[in-house]
Scaffold this motif. Sequence first.
Motif, PDB file in Angstrom:
ATOM      1  N   UNK A  81      29.512  26.756   0.727  1.00 33.93           N
ATOM      2  CA  UNK A  81      29.402  25.547   1.544  1.00 33.93           C
ATOM      3  C   UNK A  81      29.835  24.326   0.737  1.00 33.93           C
ATOM      4  N   UNK A  82      29.399  24.257  -0.510  1.00 35.83           N
ATOM      5  CA  UNK A  82      29.787  23.142  -1.380  1.00 35.83           C
ATOM      6  C   UNK A  82      31.294  23.162  -1.650  1.00 35.83           C
ATOM      7  N   UNK A  83      31.871  24.352  -1.820  1.00 37.06           N
ATOM      8  CA  UNK A  83      33.316  24.469  -2.056  1.00 37.06           C
ATOM      9  C   UNK A  83      34.096  23.967  -0.848  1.00 37.06           C
ATOM     10  N   UNK A  84      33.596  24.266   0.351  1.00 38.62           N
ATOM     11  CA  UNK A  84      34.267  23.805   1.569  1.00 38.62           C
ATOM     12  C   UNK A  84      34.221  22.274   1.650  1.00 38.62           C
ATOM     13  N   UNK A  85      33.071  21.687   1.316  1.00 39.77           N
ATOM     14  CA  UNK A  85      32.958  20.232   1.319  1.00 39.77           C
ATOM     15  C   UNK A  85      33.871  19.626   0.256  1.00 39.77           C
TER      16      UNK A  85
END
Length: 150
Positions: A81-85
């Motif tokens: 999720x952090x990588x997508x953000x």
Amino acid sequence: MLRDTIKTETVTAMKAGDKPRVAALRLISAKIKDRDIEERTKSSSGDDDALVIDVLQKMAKQRRESIQMYEDGGRTELAEQEKAELAVIEEFLPRQLGEDETKAIIESIKAELGAEGMKDMSRVMGELKQRHGTELDMSKASGWVKEALS
């Protein structure tokens, strides 16, 4: 302006139904608004894109640190999720200078200022940030400046 681009991308993502992208873009907008509120109390109003880029760089750094912590802790779903953000945030950042380019710039500033040792580090860092602050990861650049001055 970068601020307008972010707003346009938010509307486009909403129309496309891309919920993760909309969430990331809304986070960016919220941070920018927070920074606007902080800036109201200050007297100087600088370049708007520089302010937005500064906010984006801080957000990207936070995401990178979170990704590392989540991966170390075995929380791959949160890391993803952090990588997508982070991917959404990085879309709006200017191209970052590479190590070789940065070291060449450091050497030119060092020669220009006549910097010879660690006592001149703050002068070199100040000039580097003033000229290329939006294109550099200043934490990495700091290490390279140290290396060049020692």
